[in-house]
Design an enzyme around this catalytic site. Structure first.
Site, PDB file in Angstrom:
ATOM      1  N   ASP A  13      69.025   2.859  -9.913  1.00  0.00           N
ATOM      2  CA  ASP A  13      67.946   2.617  -8.940  1.00  0.00           C
ATOM      3  C   ASP A  13      66.857   1.691  -9.477  1.00  0.00           C
ATOM      4  OD1 ASP A  13      69.226   4.346  -7.163  1.00  0.00           O
ATOM      5  OD2 ASP A  13      68.234   6.085  -8.035  1.00  0.00           O
ATOM      6  N   GLU A  14      67.252   0.751 -10.314  1.00  0.00           N
ATOM      7  CA  GLU A  14      66.279  -0.183 -10.900  1.00  0.00           C
ATOM      8  C   GLU A  14      65.858  -1.271  -9.918  1.00  0.00           C
ATOM      9  OE1 GLU A  14      69.287   0.426 -12.122  1.00  0.00           O
ATOM     10  OE2 GLU A  14      69.169   1.153 -14.189  1.00  0.00           O
ATOM     11  N   LYS A  16      68.635  -3.118  -8.329  1.00  0.00           N
ATOM     12  CA  LYS A  16      69.757  -4.067  -8.443  1.00  0.00           C
ATOM     13  C   LYS A  16      70.045  -4.723  -7.094  1.00  0.00           C
ATOM     14  CE  LYS A  16      72.269  -0.627  -9.877  1.00  0.00           C
ATOM     15  NZ  LYS A  16      71.250   0.416 -10.059  1.00  0.00           N
ATOM     16  N   ALA A  39      76.501   5.023  -5.195  1.00  0.00           N
ATOM     17  CA  ALA A  39      75.425   4.027  -5.295  1.00  0.00           C
ATOM     18  C   ALA A  39      74.670   3.916  -3.975  1.00  0.00           C
ATOM     19  CB  ALA A  39      76.020   2.671  -5.659  1.00  0.00           C
ATOM     20  N   GLY A  40      73.411   3.570  -4.078  1.00  0.00           N
ATOM     21  CA  GLY A  40      72.610   3.286  -2.888  1.00  0.00           C
ATOM     22  C   GLY A  40      71.699   2.127  -3.222  1.00  0.00           C
ATOM     23  N   HIS A  41      71.986   0.971  -2.645  1.00  0.00           N
ATOM     24  CA  HIS A  41      71.202  -0.233  -2.945  1.00  0.00           C
ATOM     25  C   HIS A  41      70.444  -0.637  -1.691  1.00  0.00           C
ATOM     26  CE1 HIS A  41      74.657  -1.083  -6.011  1.00  0.00           C
ATOM     27  NE2 HIS A  41      73.882  -0.084  -6.390  1.00  0.00           N
ATOM     28  N   THR A  42      69.130  -0.552  -1.751  1.00  0.00           N
ATOM     29  CA  THR A  42      68.322  -0.892  -0.580  1.00  0.00           C
ATOM     30  C   THR A  42      67.829  -2.324  -0.692  1.00  0.00           C
ATOM     31  OG1 THR A  42      67.648   1.402  -0.420  1.00  0.00           O
ATOM     32  CG2 THR A  42      66.315  -0.194   0.789  1.00  0.00           C
ATOM     33  N   GLN A 224      74.858   2.039 -10.571  1.00  0.00           N
ATOM     34  CA  GLN A 224      74.267   2.991 -11.531  1.00  0.00           C
ATOM     35  C   GLN A 224      73.524   2.226 -12.637  1.00  0.00           C
ATOM     36  OE1 GLN A 224      77.899   3.837 -10.639  1.00  0.00           O
ATOM     37  NE2 GLN A 224      76.784   4.585  -8.889  1.00  0.00           N
ATOM     38  N   ALA A 299      68.473   6.795  -2.209  1.00  0.00           N
ATOM     39  CA  ALA A 299      68.976   6.132  -0.995  1.00  0.00           C
ATOM     40  C   ALA A 299      70.282   6.774  -0.519  1.00  0.00           C
ATOM     41  CB  ALA A 299      69.191   4.647  -1.273  1.00  0.00           C
ATOM     42  N   GLY A 302      68.771  11.234  -0.734  1.00  0.00           N
ATOM     43  CA  GLY A 302      67.410  11.556  -0.301  1.00  0.00           C
ATOM     44  C   GLY A 302      66.630  12.402  -1.305  1.00  0.00           C
ATOM     45  N   ASP A 333      54.466  -4.004  -9.099  1.00  0.00           N
ATOM     46  CA  ASP A 333      53.359  -3.722  -8.175  1.00  0.00           C
ATOM     47  C   ASP A 333      53.036  -2.235  -8.080  1.00  0.00           C
ATOM     48  OD1 ASP A 333      56.061  -3.951  -6.955  1.00  0.00           O
ATOM     49  OD2 ASP A 333      55.075  -3.017  -5.234  1.00  0.00           O
TER      50      ASP A 333
HETATM   51  P1  GDP Z   1      69.358  -0.019  -6.873  1.00  0.00           P
HETATM   52  O1  GDP Z   1      70.200   1.192  -6.697  1.00  0.00           O
HETATM   53  O2  GDP Z   1      69.243  -0.453  -8.288  1.00  0.00           O
HETATM   54  O3  GDP Z   1      69.786  -1.148  -5.968  1.00  0.00           O
HETATM   55  O4  GDP Z   1      67.897   0.395  -6.434  1.00  0.00           O
HETATM   56  P2  GDP Z   1      67.496   1.200  -5.099  1.00  0.00           P
HETATM   57  O5  GDP Z   1      67.715   0.290  -3.937  1.00  0.00           O
HETATM   58  O6  GDP Z   1      68.161   2.512  -5.081  1.00  0.00           O
HETATM   59  O7  GDP Z   1      65.956   1.464  -5.366  1.00  0.00           O
HETATM   60  C1  GDP Z   1      65.044   0.443  -5.495  1.00  0.00           C
HETATM   61  C2  GDP Z   1      64.022   0.528  -4.350  1.00  0.00           C
HETATM   62  O8  GDP Z   1      62.888  -0.218  -4.684  1.00  0.00           O
HETATM   63  C3  GDP Z   1      64.515  -0.051  -3.030  1.00  0.00           C
HETATM   64  O9  GDP Z   1      63.998   0.711  -1.984  1.00  0.00           O
HETATM   65  C4  GDP Z   1      63.946  -1.462  -3.013  1.00  0.00           C
HETATM   66  O10 GDP Z   1      63.715  -1.943  -1.698  1.00  0.00           O
HETATM   67  C5  GDP Z   1      62.638  -1.250  -3.737  1.00  0.00           C
HETATM   68  N1  GDP Z   1      62.180  -2.403  -4.529  1.00  0.00           N
HETATM   69  C6  GDP Z   1      62.918  -3.297  -5.240  1.00  0.00           C
HETATM   70  N2  GDP Z   1      62.095  -4.136  -5.930  1.00  0.00           N
HETATM   71  C7  GDP Z   1      60.845  -3.757  -5.644  1.00  0.00           C
HETATM   72  C8  GDP Z   1      59.548  -4.210  -6.099  1.00  0.00           C
HETATM   73  O11 GDP Z   1      59.419  -5.122  -6.893  1.00  0.00           O
HETATM   74  N3  GDP Z   1      58.471  -3.539  -5.606  1.00  0.00           N
HETATM   75  C9  GDP Z   1      58.568  -2.511  -4.746  1.00  0.00           C
HETATM   76  N4  GDP Z   1      57.465  -1.922  -4.334  1.00  0.00           N
HETATM   77  N5  GDP Z   1      59.765  -2.057  -4.297  1.00  0.00           N
HETATM   78  C10 GDP Z   1      60.884  -2.660  -4.764  1.00  0.00           C
HETATM   79  P1  IMO Z   2      72.615   3.170  -7.949  1.00  0.00           P
HETATM   80  O1  IMO Z   2      73.768   2.191  -7.938  1.00  0.00           O
HETATM   81  C1  IMO Z   2      70.892   6.743  -9.669  1.00  0.00           C
HETATM   82  C2  IMO Z   2      73.662   9.933 -10.840  1.00  0.00           C
HETATM   83  C3  IMO Z   2      73.675  11.218 -10.046  1.00  0.00           C
HETATM   84  C4  IMO Z   2      74.076  12.199 -11.135  1.00  0.00           C
HETATM   85  C5  IMO Z   2      75.063  11.387 -11.979  1.00  0.00           C
HETATM   86  C6  IMO Z   2      76.523  11.657 -11.640  1.00  0.00           C
HETATM   87  O2  IMO Z   2      71.959   3.323  -6.634  1.00  0.00           O
HETATM   88  O3  IMO Z   2      71.682   2.869  -9.067  1.00  0.00           O
HETATM   89  P2  IMO Z   2      78.064  10.978  -9.586  1.00  0.00           P
HETATM   90  O4  IMO Z   2      77.953  11.263  -8.128  1.00  0.00           O
HETATM   91  O5  IMO Z   2      78.088   9.529  -9.922  1.00  0.00           O
HETATM   92  O6  IMO Z   2      79.202  11.710 -10.245  1.00  0.00           O
HETATM   93  O7  IMO Z   2      76.722  11.594 -10.241  1.00  0.00           O
HETATM   94  O8  IMO Z   2      74.760  10.026 -11.730  1.00  0.00           O
HETATM   95  N1  IMO Z   2      73.879   8.706 -10.018  1.00  0.00           N
HETATM   96  C7  IMO Z   2      72.913   7.816  -9.749  1.00  0.00           C
HETATM   97  N2  IMO Z   2      71.600   7.827 -10.065  1.00  0.00           N
HETATM   98  N3  IMO Z   2      71.416   5.706  -9.010  1.00  0.00           N
HETATM   99  C8  IMO Z   2      72.737   5.671  -8.716  1.00  0.00           C
HETATM  100  O9  IMO Z   2      73.330   4.580  -8.200  1.00  0.00           O
HETATM  101  C9  IMO Z   2      73.544   6.779  -9.051  1.00  0.00           C
HETATM  102  N4  IMO Z   2      74.848   7.080  -8.896  1.00  0.00           N
HETATM  103  C10 IMO Z   2      75.037   8.258  -9.506  1.00  0.00           C
HETATM  104  O10 IMO Z   2      72.406  11.509  -9.510  1.00  0.00           O
HETATM  105  O11 IMO Z   2      72.966  12.486 -11.946  1.00  0.00           O
HETATM  106 MG    MG Z   3      70.098   3.089  -5.876  1.00  0.00          MG
END
Ligand code: GDP
Ligand code: IMO
Ligand code: MG
Length: 428
Positions: A13-14, A16, A39-42, A224, A299, A302, A333
């Site tokens: 959830d960095e 990506k 994975a959940g990429h927003t 991840q 994402a 929840g 930010d």
């Molecule tokens: P991913 O799994 O690595 O793709 O990350 P996630 O999508 O799960 O979580 C990152 C969240 O931060 C998403 O809701 C993005 O829209 C949001 N986001 C990404 N970059 C920024 C940023 O620079 N600032 C803020 N405020 N939100 C960001």
């Molecule tokens: P993205 O791509 C954050 C975590 C789960 C759990 C562990 C194992 O959005 O960064 P799993 O269902 O993979 O067997 O769960 O890994 N986990 C994540 N945490 N972001 C993710 O994906 C994750 N995908 C799995 O919460 O701790």
């Molecule tokens: Mg994510």
């Protein structure tokens, strides 16, 4: 530069999704290499939110080739749902999405076993996403997995399902006390899924290598994060695949010799979802404030994400394991309102200060972070588009990370929209 790996350098959830979407503009091909619908990429574009689980974040650009590589585990129902949701939002995957015939399928019993084994673990549970990821990779490694190509070999597919369901039913009934599953029903369901996805399916390993030979720009997208990697993460509190750079080769079929650049996506602080060690975790109101300001809620599930300070020890480890050569820093930010900000640059353990990330769970769970304190900038930086415009205090924070990691920034993100980014160095 022709090939670039974009991977999570912390606990997932960095950001990506945002980074891959942004960099997709200059890429021709975007390949997802591991994980599944855990994975959940927003991605946010003009206030419109897109959540991607399986499909590469390049899909939001027109005329890009998006590939689900052989290292991914595919739940067909989730994939079909994702294709439909995108279509409802005006994005047609037809002609832009390719799925590896070698990718393994998540079967209904995998999801059931994931949830059941978690509930049996009680306090020791990993906190998985319940998407069947672990059990699917178990079958893959045990050489009994079912792959996308099997969907189109009806007789052999039926035999495999019969064998696997018979074994799964032993576990379901005897260990978990559940009702047995119906092999024929699963077979028919999956045949139907096969018909829906068949036009997307191909031998992506050859396809990717042909695209590379033609000089196309290829971006490999990890899911991840490094600390969740099955080999290099905080085992056993990890996911079941290689989210690190090596996974980009095994999960796509592109040779390690082809990888030219690797950017690590780091959040300006840290988060983790699910159980497992997290040395810089803040369980106080500062953690709560980061969660609220950063909208740190999963994402996919929840769940509230655990929040903490930036961890240089883990980050350096991540740079080493992956060979990261640039930093893509996100969510800077979110730190703007803070009076003081901290970065951990060592772990105190008994009478020692550790500078390396320990493999022993028992150690990592019992370290006390050593912090450097930074004065907060207390200014809105979300409008900054140039490094020079950032407050001095922000620059000091950024410089410290850069110096510690000995690599430069590729980009600094100050908001979720594409344009809310300070581009530092071109990656393609
Ligand atoms: P991913 O799994 O690595 O793709 O990350 P996630 O999508 O799960 O979580 C990152 C969240 O931060 C998403 O809701 C993005 O829209 C949001 N986001 C990404 N970059 C920024 C940023 O620079 N600032 C803020 N405020 N939100 C960001
Ligand atoms: P993205 O791509 C954050 C975590 C789960 C759990 C562990 C194992 O959005 O960064 P799993 O269902 O993979 O067997 O769960 O890994 N986990 C994540 N945490 N972001 C993710 O994906 C994750 N995908 C799995 O919460 O701790
Ligand atoms: Mg994510």
């Amino acid at each position: 530069m022709k090939t670039l790996v974009v991977l999570g350098a912390q606990w997932g959830d960095e950001g990506k999704g945002k980074v891959v979407d942004l960099l997709s503009e200059k890429a021709d091909v975007i390949v997802r290499y591991q994980g599944g619908s855990n994975a959940g990429h927003t991605v946010v574009i003009n206030d419109k939110k897109y959540v991607l689980h399986l499909i590469p974040s390049g899909i939001l650009h027109k005329n890009k080739i998006n590939i689900i590589g052989s290292g991914v585990v595919v739940e067909p129902e989730a994939l079909i749902q994702e294709i439909k949701e995108l279509k409802d939002k005006g994005i047609d995957c037809k002609g832009n999405l390719y799925i590896s015939k070698r990718a393994h399928l998540i079967m209904p019993y995998h999801k059931i076993f994931d949830k059941e084994s978690e509930s049996k673990k009680g306090l020791k549970k990993i906190g998985t996403t319940g998407r069947g990821i672990g059990p699917t990779y178990v079958d893959k490694v045990a050489r009994v997995g079912i792959r996308v190509c099997d969907l189109f070999e009806e007789e052999a597919f039926f035999r495999k399902i019969q064998e696997n369901v018979a074994e799964a039913n032993e576990i379901a009934t005897k260990i978990f006390g559940l009702k047995p599953l119906d092999a024929e029903k699963i077979y028919n369901e999956y045949l139907d899924y096969g018909q829906v996805i068949k036009d997307f399916v191909c031998d992506t390993s050859y396809f990717i290598n042909e695209l590379w030979a033609k000089g196309k720009k290829i971006m490999m997208e990890g899911a991840q994060g490094t600390m969740l990697d099955v080999d290099h993460g905080t085992y056993p509190y990890v996911t079941s695949s290689n989210s690190t750079a090596g996974g980009a080769c095994t999960g796509t079929g592109l040779s390690p010799k082809r990888i030219e650049s690797i950017t690590g996506v780091f959040k300006a602080y840290c988060t983790r979802v699910g159980s497992g060690p997290f040395p810089t975790e803040l369980t106080d109101e500062t953690g709560e404030m980061l969660r609220n300001r950063g909208s740190e809620f999963g994402a996919t599930t929840g769940r509230p994400r655990r929040c903490g300070w930036f961890d240089v020890v883990a980050a350096k480890y991540s740079v080493m394991i992956n060979g990261i050569d640039s930093i893509s820093l996100t969510k800077l930010d979110v730190l703007s309102d803070l009076e003081d900000i901290y970065i951990c640059d060592g772990y105190k353990y008994k009478n020692d200060i550790l500078k390396t990330f320990p493999p022993e769970l028992n150690i990592i769970e019992n370290v006390t972070p050593v912090y450097k304190q930074f004065k907060g900038w207390k200014k809105d930086i979300s409008q900054c588009r140039n490094y020079r415009e950032l407050p001095d205090e922000t620059k000091r924070y950024l410089d410290f990370i850069r110096n510690e990691l000995s690599i430069d920034y590729a980009l600094i993100s100050v908001g979720s929209e594409r344009n809310e980014t300070i581009m530092m160095n071109s990656l393609f």
